[in-house]
Scaffold this active site. Structure first.
Site, PDB file in Angstrom:
ATOM      1  N   ASP A 121       4.584 141.154  41.541  1.00  0.00           N
ATOM      2  CA  ASP A 121       5.206 142.225  40.759  1.00  0.00           C
ATOM      3  C   ASP A 121       5.737 143.372  41.620  1.00  0.00           C
ATOM      4  O   ASP A 121       5.476 144.552  41.348  1.00  0.00           O
ATOM      5  CB  ASP A 121       4.213 142.751  39.702  1.00  0.00           C
ATOM      6  CG  ASP A 121       3.850 141.670  38.705  1.00  0.00           C
ATOM      7  OD1 ASP A 121       4.321 140.531  38.877  1.00  0.00           O
ATOM      8  OD2 ASP A 121       3.113 141.948  37.750  1.00  0.00           O
ATOM      9  N   ASN A 261      -7.263 134.804  34.842  1.00  0.00           N
ATOM     10  CA  ASN A 261      -7.017 136.237  34.646  1.00  0.00           C
ATOM     11  C   ASN A 261      -6.943 136.441  33.128  1.00  0.00           C
ATOM     12  O   ASN A 261      -5.894 136.247  32.530  1.00  0.00           O
ATOM     13  CB  ASN A 261      -5.684 136.599  35.311  1.00  0.00           C
ATOM     14  CG  ASN A 261      -5.318 138.061  35.119  1.00  0.00           C
ATOM     15  OD1 ASN A 261      -6.175 138.942  35.152  1.00  0.00           O
ATOM     16  ND2 ASN A 261      -4.029 138.345  34.924  1.00  0.00           N
TER      17      ASN A 261
HETATM   18  C1  GDL Z   1       1.517 138.888  36.216  1.00  0.00           C
HETATM   19  C2  GDL Z   1       0.601 139.613  37.137  1.00  0.00           C
HETATM   20  C3  GDL Z   1      -0.764 139.864  36.516  1.00  0.00           C
HETATM   21  C4  GDL Z   1      -0.669 140.057  35.012  1.00  0.00           C
HETATM   22  C5  GDL Z   1      -0.092 138.806  34.442  1.00  0.00           C
HETATM   23  C6  GDL Z   1       0.011 138.763  32.923  1.00  0.00           C
HETATM   24  C7  GDL Z   1       0.189 137.588  38.487  1.00  0.00           C
HETATM   25  C8  GDL Z   1       0.075 136.980  39.845  1.00  0.00           C
HETATM   26  N1  GDL Z   1       0.475 138.901  38.419  1.00  0.00           N
HETATM   27  O1  GDL Z   1       2.590 138.576  36.571  1.00  0.00           O
HETATM   28  O2  GDL Z   1      -1.299 140.993  37.134  1.00  0.00           O
HETATM   29  O3  GDL Z   1      -1.931 140.305  34.476  1.00  0.00           O
HETATM   30  O4  GDL Z   1       1.221 138.632  34.932  1.00  0.00           O
HETATM   31  O5  GDL Z   1       0.788 139.790  32.422  1.00  0.00           O
HETATM   32  O6  GDL Z   1       0.037 136.893  37.513  1.00  0.00           O
END
Ligand code: GDL
Length: 463
Positions: A121, A261
């Site tokens: 990003d 994530n």
């Molecule tokens: C992204 C961001 C992450 C974010 C996710 C979802 C990566 C490597 N970076 O692009 O921080 O939480 O999208 O919005 O995934």
């Protein structure tokens, strides 16, 4: 990293309020009991992680981080600490290199030995000064990362480094075999550095094993999945309680590991993470739906409410079916939608059993809302509150609308609900803007006709 060669765990890598110490404590306990092994600390809005990466953690924050690292390692988990300097790093600046090393040294002193450097990003271009020294962004980032690793190893020989590229999915890189950026990274990055990848998209519905095989050849190593399937920071009106899905078991042979994530609301992540752990450990056969039901059964044990109220297995399943996955509703939520579609298509005299089932489901939603509001685990309630509230509001509205239809309104008549007042319900600037460009079921936008735009949007009308 660690005894288990397959990395499996969680990246706290979303935008928004980072999790609290108590939430992370709960996370580590879950991870330990589910056999996960790695936690990556990378909250985008920890100032010293990204925006103010040059600054060291102040004494009290450093003390908290040290405790967190100790706690994590005490549970037998790898703690990986990330620095995200890409917003304004000058790759050719000696001063910035020294600042990065200083940051690494502080984290080493706090007990961290596993690191990540992240360049997601950010603008994928080099500044004028940087392009005098480097041929490409990949060259610049590789030199910085290799230097960072060398500095770590000088102080801690067993230190490790992970790397998040600026193009971290196929949507950004284009076909991977043609990406000069990825090819250069593969060639230049120290071979021990793991590289993150989110799949075909930032949020990938599916990740075919074949897509990764090609990437492996380009990167000259197995990538590490940063899986955003359950991330909701890009739309906080949503939350994902569904299972880890859309990834075949063979994918495990192609990647170095998987870090999820997940939802910003920590408490919502039980099923997403539990099922990821099951996926990582599944032997020979994987069925996301089965894993989902197992995880639901386990999660239910933690759903205790006051006044002797009990949330039933069916109720929890319905809730998790309603707030399921980015690309998919759960089975019960699908039925709910289908039923409503049927009722809209048919005249009220033909509604029969479907009409009654829909009515019942609307009442069930109100009951469920009451039970959730009485949850003993208030953090869990707060994580879900706005979502179940919104669902309840819609259920009330739909039910009223059906009652209105039963009264056989004339073709020119419109429906208004006193409980859903204009500007209160679906009010606000964003809602007003959205009315200009409604999206259809295929994700296409069609502007309202010029005649309709000339008038002010007129609030709740017929559905
Ligand atoms: C992204 C961001 C992450 C974010 C996710 C979802 C990566 C490597 N970076 O692009 O921080 O939480 O999208 O919005 O995934």
């Amino acid at each position: 990293m660690g005894a288990n060669p397959f990395i499996c765990g969680v990246v706290e890598g979303f935008y928004g309020r980072p999790w609290s110490a108590a939430q992370r404590g709960q996370l580590f306990a879950w991870m330990q009991s589910w056999g996960m092994n790695t936690y990556l600390y990378a909250p985008k809005d920890d100032l010293k992680h990204r925006l103010l990466w040059r600054e060291l953690y102040a004494e009290s924050d450093a003390a908290e981080l040290k405790t967190l690292i100790r706690h994590c390692r005490g549970k037998g988990l790898n703690f990986v600490c990330a620095v995200a300097p890409g917003l304004d790093l000058s790759y050719s600046s000696r001063k910035d290199m020294a600042r990065l090393r200083r940051k690494a040294s502080q984290l080493l002193r706090l007990g961290c030995t596993h690191f990540a450097i992240t360049f997601d990003d950010i603008q994928p271009v080099l500044s004028k000064e940087d392009s005098r020294m480097f041929n490409s962004l990949a060259d610049a980032q590789s030199v910085v990362a290799n230097d960072f690793l060398k500095h770590l190893r000088d102080q801690a020989p067993d230190a490790t480094l992970l790397f998040c590229p600026t193009h971290y999915c196929e949507r950004m890189s284009g076909p991977v075999r043609h990406s000069d950026y990825l090819k250069r990274l593969g060639k230049l990055l120290d071979s021990s550095i793991g590289i993150f990848w989110t799949g075909p998209e930032i949020v990938s519905e599916t990740i075919p094993a074949e897509s990764i095989r090609e990437l492996q050849r380009v990167l000259r190593r197995k990538p590490l999945l940063w899986d955003n399937l359950h991330a909701n920071d890009y739309d906080l009106r949503r939350i994902y309680l569904g299972p880890y899905a859309g990834r075949p078991l063979e994918l495990r042979n192609e990647v170095a590991g998987i870090l999820s994530n997940p939802n910003c609301e920590f408490e919502a992540n039980y099923i997403p993470l539990r099922t990821l752990a099951m996926f990582a450990q599944a032997k020979g056969h994987w069925n996301a739906q089965q894993a989902y039901h197992t995880a639901l059964r386990h999660w239910l044990l933690q759903w205790k409410a006051h006044h002797g109220r009990r949330i039933s297995p069916g109720e929890l399943e319905f809730l998790c079916d309603c707030f399921h996955l980015p690309f998919q509703h759960g089975r019960c939520a699908e039925t709910f939608i289908e039923d409503f579609r049927f009722l809209l298509r048919m005249p009220p005299r033909k509604w029969g059993v479907i009409g009654r089932r829909f009515e019942k489901k609307c009442s069930d939603i109100l009951d469920l809302f009451e039970k959730i509001a009485a949850l003993r685990n208030r953090e869990l309630l707060y994580a879900l509150y706005r979502h179940v509230w919104e669902l309840k509001e819609e259920a009330v509205l739909l039910r009223k609308y059906l009652h209105w239809l039963k009264a056989r309104p004339g073709p020119e008549q419109t429906f208004a609900s006193p409980d859903h007042r204009q500007k209160i319900y679906r009010g606000g600037l964003v809602a007003d803007l959205q009315r200009f460009l409604p999206m259809d079921e295929n994700g296409r936008f069609r502007a309202r006709t010029p005649a309709a735009v000339r008038h002010k949007p007129d609030g709740p009308r017929a559905l």
